[in-house]
Design a protein around this motif. Structure first.
Motif, mmCIF file in Angstrom:
data_model
loop_
_atom_site.group_PDB
_atom_site.id
_atom_site.type_symbol
_atom_site.label_atom_id
_atom_site.label_comp_id
_atom_site.label_asym_id
_atom_site.label_seq_id
_atom_site.Cartn_x
_atom_site.Cartn_y
_atom_site.Cartn_z
ATOM 1 N N CYS A 180 1.239 -7.359 -19.478
ATOM 2 C CA CYS A 180 -0.206 -7.239 -19.284
ATOM 3 C C CYS A 180 -0.512 -7.020 -17.802
ATOM 4 N N VAL A 181 0.145 -7.768 -16.934
ATOM 5 C CA VAL A 181 -0.043 -7.647 -15.486
ATOM 6 C C VAL A 181 0.454 -6.285 -14.995
ATOM 7 N N ASN A 182 1.655 -5.917 -15.370
ATOM 8 C CA ASN A 182 2.342 -4.757 -14.803
ATOM 9 C C ASN A 182 1.960 -3.429 -15.458
ATOM 10 N N SER A 183 1.514 -3.470 -16.707
ATOM 11 C CA SER A 183 1.269 -2.220 -17.441
ATOM 12 C C SER A 183 -0.078 -2.174 -18.137
ATOM 13 N N GLY A 184 -0.848 -3.236 -18.067
ATOM 14 C CA GLY A 184 -2.182 -3.236 -18.644
ATOM 15 C C GLY A 184 -2.268 -3.905 -20.005
ATOM 16 N N TYR A 185 -3.450 -4.410 -20.284
ATOM 17 C CA TYR A 185 -3.692 -5.134 -21.529
ATOM 18 C C TYR A 185 -3.470 -4.237 -22.757
ATOM 19 N N ASN B 74 0.862 -1.177 0.000
ATOM 20 C CA ASN B 74 0.000 0.000 0.000
ATOM 21 C C ASN B 74 0.899 1.228 0.000
ATOM 22 N N VAL B 75 1.493 1.512 -1.159
ATOM 23 C CA VAL B 75 2.427 2.622 -1.332
ATOM 24 C C VAL B 75 1.649 3.815 -1.894
ATOM 25 N N SER B 76 1.772 4.955 -1.251
ATOM 26 C CA SER B 76 0.954 6.118 -1.628
ATOM 27 C C SER B 76 1.155 6.550 -3.091
ATOM 28 N N GLN B 77 2.359 6.400 -3.641
ATOM 29 C CA GLN B 77 2.610 6.821 -5.022
ATOM 30 C C GLN B 77 2.087 5.821 -6.053
ATOM 31 N N ASP B 78 1.729 4.618 -5.620
ATOM 32 C CA ASP B 78 1.277 3.579 -6.548
ATOM 33 C C ASP B 78 -0.148 3.895 -6.998
ATOM 34 N N LYS B 79 -0.302 4.169 -8.285
ATOM 35 C CA LYS B 79 -1.611 4.530 -8.826
ATOM 36 C C LYS B 79 -2.614 3.389 -8.715
ATOM 37 N N GLY B 80 -2.107 2.166 -8.548
ATOM 38 C CA GLY B 80 -2.985 1.013 -8.382
ATOM 39 C C GLY B 80 -3.565 0.901 -6.982
ATOM 40 N N GLY B 81 -3.018 1.688 -6.067
ATOM 41 C CA GLY B 81 -3.500 1.635 -4.689
ATOM 42 C C GLY B 81 -3.034 0.371 -3.989
ATOM 43 N N LYS B 82 -3.857 -0.108 -3.067
ATOM 44 C CA LYS B 82 -3.519 -1.325 -2.325
ATOM 45 C C LYS B 82 -3.465 -2.517 -3.275
ATOM 46 N N THR B 83 -2.446 -3.356 -3.080
ATOM 47 C CA THR B 83 -2.339 -4.585 -3.870
ATOM 48 C C THR B 83 -1.999 -5.750 -2.951
ATOM 49 N N ARG B 84 -2.408 -6.908 -3.391
ATOM 50 C CA ARG B 84 -1.990 -8.145 -2.740
ATOM 51 C C ARG B 84 -1.627 -9.110 -3.850
ATOM 52 N N TYR B 85 -0.446 -9.696 -3.751
ATOM 53 C CA TYR B 85 0.094 -10.573 -4.800
ATOM 54 C C TYR B 85 0.126 -9.858 -6.157
ATOM 55 N N GLY B 86 0.245 -8.523 -6.122
ATOM 56 C CA GLY B 86 0.289 -7.738 -7.357
ATOM 57 C C GLY B 86 -1.074 -7.418 -7.941
ATOM 58 N N ILE B 87 -2.130 -7.860 -7.316
ATOM 59 C CA ILE B 87 -3.492 -7.619 -7.807
ATOM 60 C C ILE B 87 -4.049 -6.378 -7.121
#
Length: 143
Positions: A83-88, A20-33
């Motif tokens: 696809c996982v890290n940068s989107g489809y 849960n890194v504030s700069q991460d635009k994905g917000g909270k993640t678990r196992y990268g999800i």
């Protein structure tokens, strides 16, 4: 070993558990999800409660099954990871522009990450990790 299971094992090494890194635009993640991806998969699930088996099912159905299954496992993994890290959408752009050539895919990904940081300097905190991710993938011995 089944290709997906091998890919999943490497992905879990790269992604880790909870973040849960504030700069991460994905917000909270678990196992990268991200929470958004989890909710699109099953609106009743919460990111803190995501288990590894559900994560595996999400990666299989939403990512692995959607990317081109190239005969070269490194090319295939790069597409899956992109696809996982940068989107489809970015996976599609990369595939069209690189013509399945491994070295060109790696350069494309490095340039993509550079562009992300250039357009949003707050993302600089992730840049070294993104490049390290590519290095680890490059050194991984696929079966």
């Amino acid at each position: 070993m089944d290709r997906f299971l091998q890919f999943f094992k490497l992905l879990m090494y790269l992604e880790g558990n909870y973040s849960n890194v504030s700069q991460d635009k994905g917000g909270k993640t678990r196992y990268g999800i991200t929470e958004a991806v989890l909710k699109s998969y099953d609106p009743s699930l919460h990111i803190e409660d995501l288990d590894l088996e559900t994560a595996k099912n999400i990666y299989k159905s939403l990512y692995f099954d959607k990317v081109y299954a190239h005969t070269d496992p490194k090319v295939h993994y790069h597409y899956f990871d992109l696809c996982v890290n940068s989107g489809y959408g970015n996976y599609i752009k990369c595939r069209r522009q690189t013509k399945d050539i491994l070295e060109v895919i790696v350069v494309w990904r490095k340039n993509f990450y550079y562009g992300v940081v250039k357009s949003d300097p707050l993302q600089q905190v992730f840049y070294k990790g993104w490049l390290n991710r590519l290095k680890i993938i490059g050194e991984f011995k696929f079966i």
